[in-house]
Design a protein around this motif. Structure first.
Motif, mmCIF file in Angstrom:
data_model
loop_
_atom_site.group_PDB
_atom_site.id
_atom_site.type_symbol
_atom_site.label_atom_id
_atom_site.label_comp_id
_atom_site.label_asym_id
_atom_site.label_seq_id
_atom_site.Cartn_x
_atom_site.Cartn_y
_atom_site.Cartn_z
ATOM 1 N N ARG A 109 26.313 48.731 13.287
ATOM 2 C CA ARG A 109 26.794 48.903 14.724
ATOM 3 C C ARG A 109 27.555 49.303 14.944
ATOM 4 O O ARG A 109 28.740 49.516 13.862
ATOM 5 N N PHE A 110 27.873 50.352 16.385
ATOM 6 C CA PHE A 110 28.639 51.324 15.959
ATOM 7 C C PHE A 110 28.744 51.635 17.862
ATOM 8 O O PHE A 110 27.705 50.984 18.919
ATOM 9 N N PHE A 111 30.212 51.051 18.319
ATOM 10 C CA PHE A 111 30.686 51.098 19.703
ATOM 11 C C PHE A 111 31.463 52.125 20.462
ATOM 12 O O PHE A 111 32.838 51.660 19.853
ATOM 13 N N PRO A 112 30.637 52.879 20.751
ATOM 14 C CA PRO A 112 31.677 54.040 21.020
ATOM 15 C C PRO A 112 32.736 53.244 22.340
ATOM 16 O O PRO A 112 32.116 52.736 23.037
ATOM 17 N N ILE A 113 34.084 53.816 22.932
ATOM 18 C CA ILE A 113 34.386 53.720 23.848
ATOM 19 C C ILE A 113 35.443 55.144 24.206
ATOM 20 O O ILE A 113 35.977 55.587 23.628
ATOM 21 N N ASP A 114 34.792 55.268 25.637
ATOM 22 C CA ASP A 114 34.645 56.061 26.626
ATOM 23 C C ASP A 114 34.593 55.806 28.026
ATOM 24 O O ASP A 114 33.805 54.895 28.481
ATOM 25 N N VAL A 115 35.651 56.442 28.795
ATOM 26 C CA VAL A 115 35.133 56.728 30.778
ATOM 27 C C VAL A 115 35.063 57.414 30.350
ATOM 28 O O VAL A 115 33.722 57.301 32.405
ATOM 29 N N SER A 116 33.791 58.191 29.936
ATOM 30 C CA SER A 116 32.922 58.732 30.431
ATOM 31 C C SER A 116 31.389 58.962 30.107
ATOM 32 O O SER A 116 30.755 58.484 29.233
ATOM 33 N N ALA A 117 30.474 57.856 31.517
ATOM 34 C CA ALA A 117 29.541 57.482 31.078
ATOM 35 C C ALA A 117 28.102 58.730 30.782
ATOM 36 O O ALA A 117 27.349 58.411 29.703
ATOM 37 N N ASP A 118 28.083 59.768 31.117
ATOM 38 C CA ASP A 118 27.616 61.599 30.323
ATOM 39 C C ASP A 118 28.228 61.608 28.926
ATOM 40 O O ASP A 118 26.943 61.306 28.042
ATOM 41 N N ALA A 119 29.335 61.293 29.008
ATOM 42 C CA ALA A 119 29.646 61.489 26.986
ATOM 43 C C ALA A 119 28.844 59.851 26.504
ATOM 44 O O ALA A 119 28.299 60.671 24.852
ATOM 45 N N LEU A 120 28.720 59.529 26.566
ATOM 46 C CA LEU A 120 28.780 57.385 26.140
ATOM 47 C C LEU A 120 26.756 58.231 25.965
ATOM 48 O O LEU A 120 26.384 57.464 25.310
ATOM 49 N N ALA A 121 26.040 58.542 27.057
ATOM 50 C CA ALA A 121 25.081 58.088 27.305
ATOM 51 C C ALA A 121 24.409 59.635 26.238
ATOM 52 O O ALA A 121 23.796 58.773 25.516
ATOM 53 N N ARG A 122 25.118 60.971 25.689
ATOM 54 C CA ARG A 122 24.633 61.762 24.551
ATOM 55 C C ARG A 122 25.513 61.396 23.921
ATOM 56 O O ARG A 122 24.191 60.866 22.860
ATOM 57 N N CYS A 123 25.843 60.872 22.928
ATOM 58 C CA CYS A 123 26.409 60.033 22.027
ATOM 59 C C CYS A 123 25.099 58.798 21.945
ATOM 60 O O CYS A 123 24.645 58.653 20.274
ATOM 61 N N ALA A 124 24.980 58.087 22.859
ATOM 62 C CA ALA A 124 24.321 56.839 22.439
ATOM 63 C C ALA A 124 22.829 57.739 21.506
ATOM 64 O O ALA A 124 22.257 57.345 20.553
ATOM 65 N N HIS A 125 22.265 58.733 22.614
ATOM 66 C CA HIS A 125 21.424 59.017 22.106
ATOM 67 C C HIS A 125 21.161 59.734 20.962
ATOM 68 O O HIS A 125 21.156 59.999 19.902
ATOM 69 N N ASP A 126 22.316 61.495 20.263
ATOM 70 C CA ASP A 126 22.813 61.829 19.770
ATOM 71 C C ASP A 126 22.649 60.397 18.278
ATOM 72 O O ASP A 126 22.394 61.469 17.030
ATOM 73 N N LEU A 127 23.033 59.734 18.376
ATOM 74 C CA LEU A 127 23.410 58.963 16.676
ATOM 75 C C LEU A 127 22.904 58.045 16.736
ATOM 76 O O LEU A 127 22.610 56.819 15.751
ATOM 77 N N ALA A 128 21.268 57.611 17.942
ATOM 78 C CA ALA A 128 20.564 56.786 17.006
ATOM 79 C C ALA A 128 19.490 56.864 16.054
ATOM 80 O O ALA A 128 19.288 55.892 15.668
ATOM 81 N N ASP A 129 19.952 57.662 15.863
ATOM 82 C CA ASP A 129 19.310 57.406 14.062
ATOM 83 C C ASP A 129 20.270 57.112 13.043
ATOM 84 O O ASP A 129 19.642 56.994 12.051
ATOM 85 N N VAL A 130 21.819 57.434 13.283
ATOM 86 C CA VAL A 130 22.690 56.750 12.127
ATOM 87 C C VAL A 130 23.356 54.963 12.698
ATOM 88 O O VAL A 130 23.540 54.324 11.439
ATOM 89 N N ALA A 131 23.029 54.514 13.549
ATOM 90 C CA ALA A 131 23.499 53.739 14.262
ATOM 91 C C ALA A 131 22.754 52.745 15.075
ATOM 92 O O ALA A 131 22.006 54.079 16.000
#
Ligand code: AVI
Length: 324
Positions: A109-131
């Motif tokens: 389980r990975f909890f990225p914290i950021d103030v940028s919604a766009d960056a978080l959306a990309r993070c969730a998409h790009d790292l879905a295969d590992v977490a």
């Protein structure tokens, strides 16, 4: 695009921006908080800076994580969730998450914290295969509280605070922030903090005053940001970028120097400011660390050092701390 430094207290409302600008420009040494660098253009300029040959910091951070992810993972309890403060898109986090894969059947389980919604959306998409990614669009300590509320019984936490973001805090504020962080955690939890180390003065200065002029543009954009958001009339050509190494404080300071006597009005802050020729606005401090300082800082803030890794090419440390 990553959302870096000072995202800790990057807060949107225009009223707070206006009052911060009013307070900062009202000081004898005029100043603006570095969190105001990061509008869309400022974030794009920072991203470009990370590719500069003179700015080795981000590459050193990424290299250390890539090389030592298995070593770092070997020191972390098997049952663990990961929280990242200021994750951006989570690009450099992949290696750590890959190394931390739980035994067959489990999902990290990975909890990225950021103030940028766009960056978080990309993070969730790009790292879905590992977490299993749980994005938190919040300030650091608020995000920490949300992630901790999701802690499972017998689960440990690894908090990532990478990229030497800690260096953009004043030293006492850095210690206070880390103390608050340790108080949110439990014995067995860990913090991986990346910190840029003191190095040759010319090398440090070139990183913050590059010949391409990207850092100058990044610095000047803070005035552009104020023009756009607070209806100000800063003439950017009337200011110049200035970076200096403050030896006693061991930090690079960035300033904007007025090229002439001038008056600027900032409508939304209900403010008119006068600048003398050569007068500066202090826009950022980037503190650099000595290796022994890391153990001191860990000790003062409720942690102890478990291990450290230093880059050979660009003095930078990845320091793994556990809660005392
Ligand atoms: C985000 N932070 C760690 C950068 C630094 O090096 O202090 C911001 C920066 N300022 C100028 N260049 C990069």
């Amino acid at each position: 695009m990553s959302t870096p430094a000072s995202a800790l207290s990057r807060i949107k409302p225009g009223t707070e921006f206006a009052s911060d600008v009013r307070a900062g420009l009202g000081k004898t040494q005029k100043e603006l908080h570095s969190k105001y660098f990061y509008d869309d253009l400022g974030s794009a300029l920072f991203e470009a800076i990370t590719h500069l040959p003179e700015y080795g910091l981000t590459r050193a951070d990424e290299r250390l994580l890539r090389l030592h992810a298995p070593g770092i993972a070997s020191l972390i309890p098997a049952q663990c969730a990961v929280i990242e403060l200021g994750s951006g898109t989570g690009k450099k986090t992949r290696s750590i998450l890959t190394a931390l894969q739980p035994p067959a059947g489990g999902r990290l389980r990975f909890f990225p914290i950021d103030v940028s919604a766009d960056a978080l959306a990309r993070c969730a998409h790009d790292l879905a295969d590992v977490a299993e990614v749980h994005p938190l669009e919040q300030l650091y300590l608020d995000g920490m509280a949300s992630a901790i509320a999701e802690r499972k019984p017998d689960e440990n936490l690894l908090v990532l605070f990478l990229g030497s973001t800690i260096g953009n805090f004043e030293r006492p504020c850095a210690a206070e922030f880390l103390r608050n962080l340790s108080q949110c955690l439990q014995p067995g939890d860990a913090l991986l903090v990346g910190a840029d180390l003191v190095k040759n003065r010319e090398r440090m200065l070139a990183a913050y005053d590059d010949p391409t002029g990207l850092t100058a543009a990044f610095n000047l954009n803070i005035l552009g940001h104020i023009n756009r958001e607070l209806r100000a009339d800063f003439e950017l050509r009337n200011f110049e970028h200035h970076a200096t190494w403050n030896e006693p404080e061991r930090r690079i300071e960035m300033h904007l120097r007025s090229r002439k006597a001038q008056t600027v009005s900032i409508a939304e802050a209900d403010l008119t400011v006068h600048f003398e020729p050569g007068e500066t606005i202090w826009t950022e401090s980037s503190h650099k660390f000595l290796l022994p300082e890391m153990a001191e800082l860990a000790g003062q803030t409720g942690f102890q050092i478990a291990a450290q890794w230093v880059d050979n090419e660009w003095p930078f440390v990845e320091s793994l701390w556990t809660v005392r």
